[in-house]
Design a protein around this motif. Sequence first.
Motif, short mmCIF file in Angstrom:
data_model
loop_
_atom_site.label_atom_id
_atom_site.label_comp_id
_atom_site.label_asym_id
_atom_site.label_seq_id
_atom_site.Cartn_x
_atom_site.Cartn_y
_atom_site.Cartn_z
N GLY A 66 0.82 -1.22 0.00
CA GLY A 66 0.00 0.00 0.00
C GLY A 66 0.84 1.26 0.00
O GLY A 66 0.52 2.24 -0.68
N ALA A 67 1.94 1.25 0.74
CA ALA A 67 2.84 2.41 0.77
C ALA A 67 3.49 2.63 -0.59
O ALA A 67 3.67 3.76 -1.04
CB ALA A 67 3.90 2.23 1.85
N SER A 68 3.83 1.55 -1.27
CA SER A 68 4.41 1.66 -2.61
C SER A 68 3.41 2.28 -3.57
O SER A 68 3.75 3.14 -4.38
CB SER A 68 4.83 0.27 -3.10
N ARG A 69 2.17 1.85 -3.49
CA ARG A 69 1.11 2.41 -4.35
C ARG A 69 0.89 3.88 -4.03
O ARG A 69 0.72 4.71 -4.93
CB ARG A 69 -0.18 1.62 -4.15
N TYR A 70 0.92 4.23 -2.78
CA TYR A 70 0.71 5.62 -2.36
C TYR A 70 1.85 6.52 -2.84
O TYR A 70 1.62 7.63 -3.29
CB TYR A 70 0.57 5.67 -0.84
N ASN A 71 3.10 6.03 -2.74
CA ASN A 71 4.26 6.84 -3.13
C ASN A 71 4.40 7.03 -4.63
O ASN A 71 4.78 8.10 -5.09
CB ASN A 71 5.55 6.23 -2.57
N THR A 72 4.16 5.97 -5.39
CA THR A 72 4.39 6.04 -6.83
C THR A 72 3.15 6.38 -7.63
O THR A 72 3.26 6.80 -8.77
CB THR A 72 4.98 4.71 -7.35
N GLY A 73 1.99 6.16 -7.08
CA GLY A 73 0.75 6.45 -7.80
C GLY A 73 0.34 5.35 -8.77
O GLY A 73 -0.59 5.53 -9.54
N ARG A 74 1.03 4.24 -8.75
CA ARG A 74 0.66 3.12 -9.61
C ARG A 74 1.05 1.80 -8.94
O ARG A 74 1.84 1.78 -8.00
CB ARG A 74 1.32 3.22 -10.98
N TRP A 75 0.48 0.73 -9.42
CA TRP A 75 0.78 -0.59 -8.89
C TRP A 75 1.95 -1.20 -9.64
O TRP A 75 1.94 -1.27 -10.85
CB TRP A 75 -0.43 -1.52 -9.03
N HIS A 76 2.95 -1.62 -8.91
CA HIS A 76 4.06 -2.38 -9.48
C HIS A 76 3.70 -3.85 -9.40
O HIS A 76 2.96 -4.28 -8.52
CB HIS A 76 5.36 -2.14 -8.69
N GLY A 77 4.24 -4.64 -10.30
CA GLY A 77 3.98 -6.08 -10.26
C GLY A 77 4.46 -6.71 -8.97
O GLY A 77 3.80 -7.59 -8.41
N ALA A 78 5.60 -6.25 -8.48
CA ALA A 78 6.14 -6.81 -7.24
C ALA A 78 5.25 -6.48 -6.04
O ALA A 78 5.06 -7.30 -5.15
CB ALA A 78 7.55 -6.29 -6.99
N SER A 79 4.68 -5.27 -6.03
CA SER A 79 3.83 -4.91 -4.89
C SER A 79 2.50 -5.65 -4.93
O SER A 79 1.96 -6.02 -3.89
CB SER A 79 3.60 -3.39 -4.84
N VAL A 80 1.98 -5.91 -6.12
CA VAL A 80 0.74 -6.70 -6.23
C VAL A 80 0.99 -8.13 -5.77
O VAL A 80 0.20 -8.70 -5.00
CB VAL A 80 0.20 -6.68 -7.68
N ALA A 81 2.10 -8.71 -6.22
CA ALA A 81 2.44 -10.07 -5.79
C ALA A 81 2.68 -10.12 -4.29
O ALA A 81 2.25 -11.07 -3.61
CB ALA A 81 3.66 -10.56 -6.54
N GLY A 82 3.35 -9.10 -3.74
CA GLY A 82 3.58 -9.05 -2.30
C GLY A 82 2.29 -8.94 -1.51
O GLY A 82 2.13 -9.57 -0.47
N MET A 83 1.35 -8.15 -2.04
CA MET A 83 0.07 -8.01 -1.35
C MET A 83 -0.71 -9.32 -1.37
O MET A 83 -1.27 -9.74 -0.35
CB MET A 83 -0.77 -6.90 -1.97
N ILE A 84 -0.73 -9.98 -2.51
CA ILE A 84 -1.45 -11.25 -2.61
C ILE A 84 -0.84 -12.30 -1.68
O ILE A 84 -1.55 -12.98 -0.93
CB ILE A 84 -1.48 -11.74 -4.07
N LEU A 85 0.49 -12.42 -1.70
CA LEU A 85 1.14 -13.39 -0.82
C LEU A 85 0.96 -13.03 0.65
O LEU A 85 0.81 -13.91 1.50
CB LEU A 85 2.63 -13.49 -1.17
N GLY A 86 0.97 -11.73 0.96
CA GLY A 86 0.76 -11.30 2.34
C GLY A 86 -0.64 -11.63 2.84
O GLY A 86 -0.82 -12.09 3.97
N ILE A 87 -1.64 -11.42 1.98
CA ILE A 87 -3.02 -11.74 2.37
C ILE A 87 -3.17 -13.25 2.55
O ILE A 87 -3.80 -13.71 3.52
CB ILE A 87 -4.00 -11.19 1.32
N ILE A 88 -2.59 -14.02 1.63
CA ILE A 88 -2.64 -15.48 1.77
C ILE A 88 -1.95 -15.92 3.07
O ILE A 88 -2.43 -16.81 3.77
CB ILE A 88 -2.00 -16.17 0.54
N ALA A 89 -0.83 -15.28 3.40
CA ALA A 89 -0.09 -15.64 4.62
C ALA A 89 -0.92 -15.36 5.88
O ALA A 89 -0.99 -16.20 6.78
CB ALA A 89 1.23 -14.89 4.68
N VAL A 90 -1.56 -14.20 5.92
CA VAL A 90 -2.35 -13.85 7.11
C VAL A 90 -3.56 -14.77 7.24
O VAL A 90 -3.83 -15.32 8.32
CB VAL A 90 -2.76 -12.36 7.07
N ILE A 91 -4.28 -14.96 6.14
CA ILE A 91 -5.48 -15.82 6.20
C ILE A 91 -5.07 -17.26 6.49
O ILE A 91 -5.70 -17.94 7.32
CB ILE A 91 -6.27 -15.71 4.88
N GLY A 92 -4.02 -17.75 5.84
CA GLY A 92 -3.57 -19.12 6.07
C GLY A 92 -3.11 -19.35 7.49
O GLY A 92 -3.36 -20.41 8.08
#
Length: 125
Positions: A66-92
């Motif tokens: 989220g901080a990466s999106r806020y700073n750059t104004g766009r979604w990077h592929g790495a930040s999207v992958a990190g967010m998905i893996l982070g959500i899976i980690a917390v839910i799992g």
Amino acid sequence: MNDYKDYNQQNYDPQSDYYRNYRPDGGHPKDKMATASLVFGILGFFGISFLIPGIICGILAVVLSGASRYNTGRWHGASVAGMILGIIAVIGTFVLLSMALQILSDPEMMSQVNQLMQYYMGRTV
């Protein structure tokens, strides 16, 4: 011929935004927060079975994404992958924790766990 050299040199300003932000490949500059989000997402995903690291790394991955999106104004592929893996980690991690608590609270399941521990390790829980 001398005029041509002077013409090119007078327009060159290495401190200008054009030359400072110029990238020959035409891409965007690398975002370190997006990379950190991906790294924490991977660590959180593999840390699911260790509970606390899974939750901490997963939350860090989502926050950094989220901080990466806020700073750059766009979604990077790495930040999207990190967010998905982070959500899976917390839910799992929470799913695994709830399953463990369910097993430990059921007397019948606990007796089966004790039998397995006795069989494999020679001790009970």
